[in-house]
Motif scaffolding. Structure first.
Motif, PDB file in Angstrom:
ATOM      1  N   ALA A  64      14.376  -8.630  10.477  1.00  0.00           N
ATOM      2  CA  ALA A  64      14.236  -7.310   9.867  1.00  0.00           C
ATOM      3  C   ALA A  64      14.743  -6.194  10.761  1.00  0.00           C
ATOM      4  CB  ALA A  64      12.765  -7.041   9.510  1.00  0.00           C
ATOM      5  N   PHE A  65      15.488  -5.276  10.154  1.00  0.00           N
ATOM      6  CA  PHE A  65      15.821  -3.986  10.772  1.00  0.00           C
ATOM      7  C   PHE A  65      14.610  -3.087  10.626  1.00  0.00           C
ATOM      8  CE2 PHE A  65      17.465   0.372   9.831  1.00  0.00           C
ATOM      9  CZ  PHE A  65      17.943   0.682  11.086  1.00  0.00           C
ATOM     10  N   CYS A  66      14.201  -2.852   9.386  1.00  0.00           N
ATOM     11  CA  CYS A  66      12.994  -2.093   9.093  1.00  0.00           C
ATOM     12  C   CYS A  66      12.659  -2.286   7.619  1.00  0.00           C
ATOM     13  CB  CYS A  66      13.188  -0.614   9.407  1.00  0.00           C
ATOM     14  SG  CYS A  66      11.767   0.411   8.929  1.00  0.00           S
ATOM     15  N   ALA A  67      11.462  -2.767   7.353  1.00  0.00           N
ATOM     16  CA  ALA A  67      11.049  -3.060   5.976  1.00  0.00           C
ATOM     17  C   ALA A  67      10.461  -1.854   5.264  1.00  0.00           C
ATOM     18  CB  ALA A  67      10.042  -4.209   5.980  1.00  0.00           C
ATOM     19  N   GLY A  68      10.515  -0.675   5.901  1.00  0.00           N
ATOM     20  CA  GLY A  68       9.963   0.529   5.271  1.00  0.00           C
ATOM     21  C   GLY A  68       8.634   0.910   5.872  1.00  0.00           C
ATOM     22  N   GLY A  69       7.896   1.730   5.143  1.00  0.00           N
ATOM     23  CA  GLY A  69       6.608   2.191   5.632  1.00  0.00           C
ATOM     24  C   GLY A  69       5.579   1.081   5.676  1.00  0.00           C
ATOM     25  N   ASP A  70       4.745   1.091   6.705  1.00  0.00           N
ATOM     26  CA  ASP A  70       3.656   0.131   6.825  1.00  0.00           C
ATOM     27  C   ASP A  70       2.673   0.366   5.682  1.00  0.00           C
ATOM     28  OD1 ASP A  70       1.417  -1.395   7.637  1.00  0.00           O
ATOM     29  OD2 ASP A  70       1.945  -1.142   9.744  1.00  0.00           O
ATOM     30  N   LEU A  71       2.408  -0.677   4.898  1.00  0.00           N
ATOM     31  CA  LEU A  71       1.570  -0.525   3.706  1.00  0.00           C
ATOM     32  C   LEU A  71       0.093  -0.778   3.970  1.00  0.00           C
ATOM     33  CD1 LEU A  71       3.836  -2.173   0.977  1.00  0.00           C
ATOM     34  CD2 LEU A  71       3.704   0.211   1.705  1.00  0.00           C
ATOM     35  N   GLN A  72      -0.269  -0.997   5.233  1.00  0.00           N
ATOM     36  CA  GLN A  72      -1.688  -1.136   5.549  1.00  0.00           C
ATOM     37  C   GLN A  72      -2.384   0.206   5.361  1.00  0.00           C
ATOM     38  OE1 GLN A  72      -3.163  -4.186   6.283  1.00  0.00           O
ATOM     39  NE2 GLN A  72      -1.100  -4.795   5.610  1.00  0.00           N
ATOM     40  N   PRO A  73      -3.654   0.212   4.909  1.00  0.00           N
ATOM     41  CA  PRO A  73      -4.360   1.479   4.661  1.00  0.00           C
ATOM     42  C   PRO A  73      -4.311   2.414   5.872  1.00  0.00           C
ATOM     43  CG  PRO A  73      -5.642  -0.366   3.837  1.00  0.00           C
ATOM     44  CD  PRO A  73      -4.486  -0.962   4.593  1.00  0.00           C
ATOM     45  N   GLY A  74      -3.866   3.644   5.623  1.00  0.00           N
ATOM     46  CA  GLY A  74      -3.827   4.661   6.673  1.00  0.00           C
ATOM     47  C   GLY A  74      -2.679   4.542   7.642  1.00  0.00           C
ATOM     48  N   ALA A  75      -1.732   3.600   7.407  1.00  0.00           N
ATOM     49  CA  ALA A  75      -0.665   3.371   8.374  1.00  0.00           C
ATOM     50  C   ALA A  75       0.625   4.098   8.008  1.00  0.00           C
ATOM     51  CB  ALA A  75      -0.405   1.878   8.518  1.00  0.00           C
ATOM     52  N   GLY A  76       1.193   3.818   6.846  1.00  0.00           N
ATOM     53  CA  GLY A  76       2.497   4.371   6.504  1.00  0.00           C
ATOM     54  C   GLY A  76       2.483   5.478   5.474  1.00  0.00           C
ATOM     55  N   PHE A  77       1.439   5.516   4.662  1.00  0.00           N
ATOM     56  CA  PHE A  77       1.389   6.525   3.603  1.00  0.00           C
ATOM     57  C   PHE A  77       0.119   7.361   3.708  1.00  0.00           C
ATOM     58  CE2 PHE A  77       4.459   3.516   1.931  1.00  0.00           C
ATOM     59  CZ  PHE A  77       5.421   4.347   1.406  1.00  0.00           C
ATOM     60  N   ALA A  78      -0.203   7.749   4.933  1.00  0.00           N
ATOM     61  CA  ALA A  78      -1.338   8.630   5.176  1.00  0.00           C
ATOM     62  C   ALA A  78      -0.798  10.022   5.468  1.00  0.00           C
ATOM     63  CB  ALA A  78      -2.166   8.127   6.362  1.00  0.00           C
ATOM     64  N   PHE A  79      -1.168  11.004   4.660  1.00  0.00           N
ATOM     65  CA  PHE A  79      -0.608  12.343   4.789  1.00  0.00           C
ATOM     66  C   PHE A  79      -1.697  13.365   5.071  1.00  0.00           C
ATOM     67  CE2 PHE A  79       2.077  10.020   1.711  1.00  0.00           C
ATOM     68  CZ  PHE A  79       3.265  10.026   2.412  1.00  0.00           C
ATOM     69  N   ASP A  80      -1.403  14.268   5.990  1.00  0.00           N
ATOM     70  CA  ASP A  80      -2.263  15.423   6.227  1.00  0.00           C
ATOM     71  C   ASP A  80      -1.717  16.556   5.370  1.00  0.00           C
ATOM     72  OD1 ASP A  80      -3.655  17.602   7.075  1.00  0.00           O
ATOM     73  OD2 ASP A  80      -3.197  17.369   9.217  1.00  0.00           O
ATOM     74  N   LEU A  81      -2.347  16.782   4.235  1.00  0.00           N
ATOM     75  CA  LEU A  81      -1.814  17.744   3.276  1.00  0.00           C
ATOM     76  C   LEU A  81      -1.965  19.192   3.732  1.00  0.00           C
ATOM     77  CD1 LEU A  81      -2.889  16.079  -0.095  1.00  0.00           C
ATOM     78  CD2 LEU A  81      -0.744  15.868   1.167  1.00  0.00           C
ATOM     79  N   SER A  82      -2.641  19.408   4.865  1.00  0.00           N
ATOM     80  CA  SER A  82      -2.711  20.771   5.402  1.00  0.00           C
ATOM     81  C   SER A  82      -1.422  21.136   6.116  1.00  0.00           C
ATOM     82  CB  SER A  82      -3.888  20.894   6.377  1.00  0.00           C
ATOM     83  OG  SER A  82      -3.644  20.133   7.561  1.00  0.00           O
ATOM     84  N   GLN A  83      -0.588  20.130   6.412  1.00  0.00           N
ATOM     85  CA  GLN A  83       0.672  20.367   7.109  1.00  0.00           C
ATOM     86  C   GLN A  83       1.822  20.456   6.104  1.00  0.00           C
ATOM     87  OE1 GLN A  83       0.796  20.979  10.390  1.00  0.00           O
ATOM     88  NE2 GLN A  83      -1.437  20.746  10.380  1.00  0.00           N
ATOM     89  N   PRO A  84       2.771  21.395   6.301  1.00  0.00           N
ATOM     90  CA  PRO A  84       3.860  21.574   5.338  1.00  0.00           C
ATOM     91  C   PRO A  84       4.938  20.501   5.413  1.00  0.00           C
ATOM     92  CG  PRO A  84       4.129  23.094   7.163  1.00  0.00           C
ATOM     93  CD  PRO A  84       2.798  22.423   7.364  1.00  0.00           C
ATOM     94  N   SER A  85       4.935  19.669   6.465  1.00  0.00           N
ATOM     95  CA  SER A  85       5.936  18.618   6.582  1.00  0.00           C
ATOM     96  C   SER A  85       5.267  17.352   7.102  1.00  0.00           C
ATOM     97  CB  SER A  85       7.072  19.045   7.515  1.00  0.00           C
ATOM     98  OG  SER A  85       6.580  19.267   8.827  1.00  0.00           O
ATOM     99  N   VAL A  86       5.957  16.220   6.911  1.00  0.00           N
ATOM    100  CA  VAL A  86       5.424  14.955   7.397  1.00  0.00           C
ATOM    101  C   VAL A  86       6.313  14.442   8.527  1.00  0.00           C
ATOM    102  CG1 VAL A  86       4.387  14.397   5.168  1.00  0.00           C
ATOM    103  CG2 VAL A  86       6.690  13.581   5.688  1.00  0.00           C
ATOM    104  N   ASP A  87       5.759  13.547   9.346  1.00  0.00           N
ATOM    105  CA  ASP A  87       6.456  13.092  10.547  1.00  0.00           C
ATOM    106  C   ASP A  87       7.795  12.432  10.226  1.00  0.00           C
ATOM    107  OD1 ASP A  87       4.367  14.016  12.055  1.00  0.00           O
ATOM    108  OD2 ASP A  87       3.416  12.063  12.332  1.00  0.00           O
ATOM    109  N   TYR A  88       7.832  11.603   9.192  1.00  0.00           N
ATOM    110  CA  TYR A  88       9.066  10.899   8.841  1.00  0.00           C
ATOM    111  C   TYR A  88      10.158  11.899   8.466  1.00  0.00           C
ATOM    112  CZ  TYR A  88      12.207   7.695   6.307  1.00  0.00           C
ATOM    113  OH  TYR A  88      13.303   6.982   5.867  1.00  0.00           O
ATOM    114  N   ALA A  89       9.798  12.904   7.669  1.00  0.00           N
ATOM    115  CA  ALA A  89      10.775  13.928   7.282  1.00  0.00           C
ATOM    116  C   ALA A  89      11.241  14.723   8.499  1.00  0.00           C
ATOM    117  CB  ALA A  89      10.182  14.862   6.234  1.00  0.00           C
ATOM    118  N   ASP A  90      10.325  15.037   9.395  1.00  0.00           N
ATOM    119  CA  ASP A  90      10.712  15.762  10.609  1.00  0.00           C
ATOM    120  C   ASP A  90      11.671  14.937  11.466  1.00  0.00           C
ATOM    121  OD1 ASP A  90       9.299  18.052  10.037  1.00  0.00           O
ATOM    122  OD2 ASP A  90       7.515  17.458  11.153  1.00  0.00           O
ATOM    123  N   MET A  91      11.470  13.608  11.485  1.00  0.00           N
ATOM    124  CA  MET A  91      12.397  12.741  12.214  1.00  0.00           C
ATOM    125  C   MET A  91      13.792  12.804  11.593  1.00  0.00           C
ATOM    126  SD  MET A  91      12.273   8.591  12.604  1.00  0.00           S
ATOM    127  CE  MET A  91      12.262   8.453  10.808  1.00  0.00           C
TER     128      MET A  91
END
Length: 261
Positions: A64-91
């Motif tokens: 694997a190069f990268c299979a996408g976001g980690d689907l474990q709870p709280g790992a890949g799709f955990a968002f802090d909605l108080s922030q206007p951007s997410v880490d992946y987008a900032d990258m």
């Protein structure tokens, strides 16, 4: 080994290239916060080192190069909605604004957010066994952020098919549609990556740096805006040390010695 950004990402200097490797082979190199942080830190380290002329992004292992976001709870799709951007987008923003050329070395499965990683680099090389896909619709999600880069690389009808069906496709289709530059047998992947990295590293760092900066700026310009902008950019570039050295070397029939200034 190389320098560790964190347990999830490894950096290694190979000649003029800095290799950034996602180091979670047991999780198919899935993206979590540590992976994003490690990639961003690696890109910054590459830009801080004047000896680095190209970045190579890849995944550990052969599957694997990268299979996408980690689907474990709280790992890949955990968002802090108080922030206007997410880490992946900032990258993605940070890498799009970088001025070093970059190569994705796609050594296996490249899915979902992994396709975004491939798109954020300038060039991509895939092993012929690599499988690609945007399967987010199969879990009630959608490749929202990936689209922002993918739609400028691959024809829009193809992007819609990939996003709306979520079905996988092979390296040959990735090449035919322009997602990757080269497809090679897995055994030749390192040699081809090194070959392309050397082709980039042997050119003027100043020209590439200013050229990438201009490409990024021009992406949002009309033809009239772009041509006016580049009139000033070419004049500035002509005054750099690398431009003077390149012209002198051409006239003296010798190999240029780049300072990157």
């Amino acid at each position: 080994m190389g320098d560790l950004a964190n347990d999830a990402v490894v950096w290694e200097r190979r000649g003029h290239a800095l290799w950034i490797t996602i180091n979670r082979p047991d999780k198919r190199n899935a993206i979590n916060k540590d992976v994003v942080a490690g990639i961003r830190a690696g890109w910054r380290a590459a830009h801080a080192d004047p000896g680095v002329r190209v970045v190579v992004l890849t995944g550990a292992g052969e599957k694997a190069f990268c299979a996408g976001g980690d689907l474990q709870p709280g790992a890949g799709f955990a968002f802090d909605l108080s922030q206007p951007s997410v880490d992946y987008a900032d990258m993605l923003r940070e890498v799009q604004n970088s001025t070093l050329p970059s190569i994705a070395r796609i050594n296996g499965v490249c899915m979902a957010g992994g396709v975004g990683l491939a798109c954020m680099t300038d060039l991509a090389i895939a092993a012929d066994h690599a499988q690609f896909g945007l399967p987010e619709v199969k879990i009630g999600m959608f490749p929202m952020q990936v689209q922002s880069l993918l739609q400028d690389i691959v024809p829009r009808r193809t992007v819609r098919e990939w996003c709306l069906t979520g079905e996988p496709f092979g390296a040959a289709e990735a090449h035919e549609t322009g997602l990757v530059n080269y497809v090679v047998p897995g055994a030749d992947l390192d040699a081809r990556t090194d070959w392309l990295a050397e082709r980039l590293a042997g050119k003027s760092p100043t020209a590439i740096r200013r050229g990438k900066y201009a490409m990024r700026a021009m992406a949002a310009m009309s033809f009239d805006e772009g041509i006016a902008y580049t009139e000033s950019q070419i004049a500035l570039l002509a005054m750099t040390e690398d431009a003077r050295e390149g012209l002198a070397a051409f006239n003296e029939k010798r190999k240029p010695v780049w300072t990157g200034r």
